[in-house]
Write a protein that holds these residues in place. Structure first.
Motif, PDB file in Angstrom:
ATOM      1  N   UNK A  93       0.682  -1.438  -0.122  1.00 26.03           N
ATOM      2  CA  UNK A  93      -0.112  -0.025  -0.078  1.00 26.03           C
ATOM      3  C   UNK A  93       0.800   1.218  -0.104  1.00 26.03           C
ATOM      4  N   UNK A  94       2.138   1.349   0.785  1.00 23.05           N
ATOM      5  CA  UNK A  94       2.756   2.526   0.688  1.00 23.05           C
ATOM      6  C   UNK A  94       3.639   2.580  -0.525  1.00 23.05           C
ATOM      7  N   UNK A 153     -11.668  -2.129  -2.731  1.00 23.17           N
ATOM      8  CA  UNK A 153     -10.216  -2.685  -2.532  1.00 23.17           C
ATOM      9  C   UNK A 153      -9.238  -1.958  -3.036  1.00 23.17           C
ATOM     10  N   UNK A 154      -9.270  -0.982  -3.930  1.00 23.19           N
ATOM     11  CA  UNK A 154      -8.426  -0.236  -4.735  1.00 23.19           C
ATOM     12  C   UNK A 154      -8.057   1.333  -3.873  1.00 23.19           C
ATOM     13  N   UNK A 155      -6.812   1.622  -4.161  1.00 20.73           N
ATOM     14  CA  UNK A 155      -6.672   3.083  -3.597  1.00 20.73           C
ATOM     15  C   UNK A 155      -7.195   3.980  -4.427  1.00 20.73           C
ATOM     16  N   UNK A 156      -7.554   5.068  -3.996  1.00 22.19           N
ATOM     17  CA  UNK A 156      -8.232   6.032  -4.862  1.00 22.19           C
ATOM     18  C   UNK A 156      -7.814   7.423  -3.908  1.00 22.19           C
ATOM     19  N   UNK A 157      -8.047   8.511  -4.561  1.00 23.67           N
ATOM     20  CA  UNK A 157      -7.662   9.860  -3.951  1.00 23.67           C
ATOM     21  C   UNK A 157      -8.856  10.555  -4.186  1.00 23.67           C
ATOM     22  N   UNK A 158      -8.876  11.660  -3.331  1.00 21.65           N
ATOM     23  CA  UNK A 158      -9.742  13.146  -3.706  1.00 21.65           C
ATOM     24  C   UNK A 158      -8.836  14.082  -3.345  1.00 21.65           C
ATOM     25  N   UNK A 159      -9.037  15.235  -4.223  1.00 24.61           N
ATOM     26  CA  UNK A 159      -8.110  16.313  -4.029  1.00 24.61           C
ATOM     27  C   UNK A 159      -8.964  17.605  -4.230  1.00 24.61           C
TER      28      UNK A 159
END
Length: 167
Positions: free
Chosen positions: A20-21, A136-142
Motif C-alpha cells: 500500500x505504501x 479494495x483499490x487505492x483512490x484519491x480525492x483532491x
C-alpha cells in the motif's frame, strides 16, 4: 495514464505488507510530475518528499530512489512536524500513523508544499490530497481550492482520475 503503469512497475520490489505504501509513493511521484509549483520550485536542486513516518519514507526511497521530477532527483526525508522542517519539503505525506500531529501544523504558512494524507477528515482540515480505499483499490480525492491557496495547482489529467472536492 502513467499513475497505473508506475505503480505496477514499482510493486514487485517490495514486500506484500508494504504494498500500500509503495502504491502511494507511486501516486506521489505522479502528483509531482503533474503538479505545478510556483517559482520557488526552481530554486531547489532536488525534489523533496517528506513524512514523519519512517516506514513510508523507507519504502518511498526504494520505489522512487532513482527517479527525477522535472530534471531534479527525488530526495526522501523523515522529518519532525516543525515549521522549519516542513519548509524544506515539496511534498509532505501525513500517514495514519503520524496524523495526530496534522491538526497542529499550520499548513497555511507553508506555501509551495503539497500536503497528502490518508485520514478521513484530511481535506476538511486543510489538506490537498487524501487517499482512501474503494472496492479494495487505492483512490484519491483532491481539493483544487486548497492547492491554489498554497500556490500550487494540478493538471486536469490528474483531476479527472480523482474525486474533486472543494473547488
Amino acid at each position: 495514464m502513467a499513475i497505473t503503469l508506475m505503480c505496477g512497475a514499482a510493486i514487485p520490489s517490495v514486500q506484500a505488507s508494504d504494498k500500500e505504501y509503495a502504491i502511494k509513493a507511486g501516486f506521489l511521484y505522479n502528483f509531482a510530475l503533474y503538479g505545478r509549483w510556483s517559482s520557488s520550485f526552481t530554486e531547489r536542486d532536488n525534489f523533496v518528499i517528506c513524512s514523519q513516518d519512517h516506514n513510508f519514507i523507507a519504502i518511498a526511497n526504494r520505489v522512487l530512489g532513482d527517479r527525477n521530477v522535472k530534471h531534479k532527483p527525488i530526495t526522501t526525508q523523515t522529518i519532525s512536524h516543525s515549521a522549519a522542517s516542513i519548509q524544506q519539503c515539496d511534498m509532505f505525506f501525513v500517514s495514519a500513523n503520524t496524523q495526530e500531529n496534522w491538526p497542529t501544523i499550520n499548513h497555511q504558512q507553508h506555501q509551495n508544499t503539497m500536503f497528502i494524507g490518508e485520514t478521513e477528515h484530511f481535506i476538511k482540515q486543510g489538506g490537498h490530497i487524501r487517499f482512501f480505499l474503494a472496492s479494495g483499490k487505492i483512490r484519491f480525492e483532491i481539493s483544487p481550492k486548497h492547492l491554489k491557496q498554497s500556490g500550487l495547482s494540478m493538471s486536469s489529467k490528474v483531476l479527472r482520475l480523482g474525486r474533486v472536492v472543494e473547488r
